[in-house]
Design a protein around this motif. Structure first.
Motif, PDB file in Angstrom:
ATOM      1  N   GLY A  55     -60.183 -50.133  46.063  1.00  0.00           N
ATOM      2  CA  GLY A  55     -60.496 -51.017  47.173  1.00  0.00           C
ATOM      3  C   GLY A  55     -61.343 -50.309  48.194  1.00  0.00           C
ATOM      4  N   THR A  56     -61.132 -50.640  49.467  1.00  0.00           N
ATOM      5  CA  THR A  56     -61.874 -50.028  50.553  1.00  0.00           C
ATOM      6  C   THR A  56     -60.912 -49.698  51.685  1.00  0.00           C
ATOM      7  OG1 THR A  56     -63.838 -50.259  51.965  1.00  0.00           O
ATOM      8  CG2 THR A  56     -62.499 -52.224  51.664  1.00  0.00           C
ATOM      9  N   SER A  57     -61.185 -48.602  52.374  1.00  0.00           N
ATOM     10  CA  SER A  57     -60.350 -48.183  53.485  1.00  0.00           C
ATOM     11  C   SER A  57     -61.229 -47.725  54.627  1.00  0.00           C
ATOM     12  CB  SER A  57     -59.433 -47.027  53.063  1.00  0.00           C
ATOM     13  OG  SER A  57     -58.666 -46.566  54.162  1.00  0.00           O
ATOM     14  N   GLN A  58     -60.789 -48.039  55.821  1.00  0.00           N
ATOM     15  CA  GLN A  58     -61.518 -47.583  57.001  1.00  0.00           C
ATOM     16  C   GLN A  58     -61.334 -46.078  57.148  1.00  0.00           C
ATOM     17  OE1 GLN A  58     -60.149 -48.835  60.939  1.00  0.00           O
ATOM     18  NE2 GLN A  58     -62.245 -49.458  61.368  1.00  0.00           N
ATOM     19  N   PHE A  67     -62.061 -46.485  47.647  1.00  0.00           N
ATOM     20  CA  PHE A  67     -61.019 -45.543  47.263  1.00  0.00           C
ATOM     21  C   PHE A  67     -60.478 -45.863  45.887  1.00  0.00           C
ATOM     22  CE2 PHE A  67     -58.374 -48.892  49.198  1.00  0.00           C
ATOM     23  CZ  PHE A  67     -57.360 -49.028  48.253  1.00  0.00           C
ATOM     24  N   ARG A  68     -59.850 -44.861  45.292  1.00  0.00           N
ATOM     25  CA  ARG A  68     -59.085 -44.978  44.048  1.00  0.00           C
ATOM     26  C   ARG A  68     -57.712 -44.408  44.365  1.00  0.00           C
ATOM     27  NH1 ARG A  68     -57.760 -41.920  39.281  1.00  0.00           N
ATOM     28  NH2 ARG A  68     -57.899 -43.207  37.397  1.00  0.00           N
ATOM     29  N   TRP A  69     -56.648 -45.165  44.067  1.00  0.00           N
ATOM     30  CA  TRP A  69     -55.298 -44.723  44.363  1.00  0.00           C
ATOM     31  C   TRP A  69     -54.488 -44.649  43.086  1.00  0.00           C
ATOM     32  CZ3 TRP A  69     -50.460 -46.508  43.382  1.00  0.00           C
ATOM     33  CH2 TRP A  69     -49.402 -45.916  44.096  1.00  0.00           C
ATOM     34  N   ALA A  88     -64.931 -50.638  46.389  1.00  0.00           N
ATOM     35  CA  ALA A  88     -64.635 -50.756  44.965  1.00  0.00           C
ATOM     36  C   ALA A  88     -63.915 -52.089  44.775  1.00  0.00           C
ATOM     37  CB  ALA A  88     -63.761 -49.603  44.491  1.00  0.00           C
ATOM     38  N   TYR A  89     -64.498 -52.956  43.951  1.00  0.00           N
ATOM     39  CA  TYR A  89     -63.941 -54.293  43.788  1.00  0.00           C
ATOM     40  C   TYR A  89     -63.147 -54.486  42.506  1.00  0.00           C
ATOM     41  CZ  TYR A  89     -66.634 -55.742  47.817  1.00  0.00           C
ATOM     42  OH  TYR A  89     -67.128 -55.867  49.094  1.00  0.00           O
ATOM     43  N   ASP A  90     -63.280 -53.588  41.545  1.00  0.00           N
ATOM     44  CA  ASP A  90     -62.553 -53.775  40.289  1.00  0.00           C
ATOM     45  C   ASP A  90     -62.382 -52.437  39.601  1.00  0.00           C
ATOM     46  OD1 ASP A  90     -61.172 -55.198  38.389  1.00  0.00           O
ATOM     47  OD2 ASP A  90     -62.871 -56.426  37.771  1.00  0.00           O
ATOM     48  N   SER A  92     -61.270 -50.801  35.477  1.00  0.00           N
ATOM     49  CA  SER A  92     -61.068 -51.159  34.069  1.00  0.00           C
ATOM     50  C   SER A  92     -59.579 -51.307  33.768  1.00  0.00           C
ATOM     51  CB  SER A  92     -61.685 -50.097  33.158  1.00  0.00           C
ATOM     52  OG  SER A  92     -61.057 -48.852  33.369  1.00  0.00           O
ATOM     53  N   GLY A  93     -59.275 -51.961  32.672  1.00  0.00           N
ATOM     54  CA  GLY A  93     -57.904 -52.223  32.295  1.00  0.00           C
ATOM     55  C   GLY A  93     -57.051 -50.969  32.192  1.00  0.00           C
ATOM     56  N   ASP A  94     -57.659 -49.872  31.701  1.00  0.00           N
ATOM     57  CA  ASP A  94     -56.900 -48.625  31.576  1.00  0.00           C
ATOM     58  C   ASP A  94     -57.037 -47.716  32.787  1.00  0.00           C
ATOM     59  OD1 ASP A  94     -59.440 -47.535  31.316  1.00  0.00           O
ATOM     60  OD2 ASP A  94     -59.111 -46.762  29.295  1.00  0.00           O
ATOM     61  N   GLY A  95     -57.797 -48.164  33.798  1.00  0.00           N
ATOM     62  CA  GLY A  95     -57.933 -47.418  35.039  1.00  0.00           C
ATOM     63  C   GLY A  95     -58.943 -46.292  35.011  1.00  0.00           C
ATOM     64  N   SER A  96     -59.697 -46.154  33.915  1.00  0.00           N
ATOM     65  CA  SER A  96     -60.623 -45.021  33.799  1.00  0.00           C
ATOM     66  C   SER A  96     -61.930 -45.221  34.541  1.00  0.00           C
ATOM     67  CB  SER A  96     -60.897 -44.721  32.322  1.00  0.00           C
ATOM     68  OG  SER A  96     -61.569 -45.819  31.718  1.00  0.00           O
ATOM     69  N   VAL A  97     -62.341 -46.459  34.755  1.00  0.00           N
ATOM     70  CA  VAL A  97     -63.614 -46.731  35.440  1.00  0.00           C
ATOM     71  C   VAL A  97     -63.393 -47.754  36.535  1.00  0.00           C
ATOM     72  CG1 VAL A  97     -65.963 -47.578  35.178  1.00  0.00           C
ATOM     73  CG2 VAL A  97     -64.888 -46.301  33.331  1.00  0.00           C
TER      74      VAL A  97
END
Length: 97
Positions: A55-58, A67-69, A88-90, A92-97
């Protein structure tokens, strides 16, 4: 930030972009991902298995960064591509991209 914090349905509405009513038992298992130093963060994508959130964070100063969490690594600032903001809006299903 890996601190489990019960969230209300109102908080979920802002964080996930939709209104979700949850039971107190489920709310106790939700994790507040924190921020990148600013006052807010918004999740836009969750991997298929739920292990990665993007997503996005201030940040300090008011701009937003993607960000990636993950539960193991917490919130990681993905930076920008040369501009002042990113989102970041999306994921991948396995979280790799």
């Amino acid at each position: 930030m890996n601190k489990k914090t019960p969230l209300s349905s109102t908080t979920l509405s802002v964080f996930f972009g939709l209104t979700v009513m949850v039971s107190p038992a489920l709310a106790a298992d939700l994790t507040n991902p924190g921020t990148l130093g600013g006052s807010n963060s918004y999740a836009f994508g969750v991997s298929g298995d739920g292990s990665v959130v993007v997503g996005t964070s201030q940040i300090v100063g008011g701009n937003h960064h993607a960000f990636r969490w993950t539960s193991g690594g917490g919130m990681v600032d993905l930076g920008t591509l040369g501009g002042s903001t990113s989102h970041a809006y999306d994921v991948s299903g396995d979280g790799s991209v």
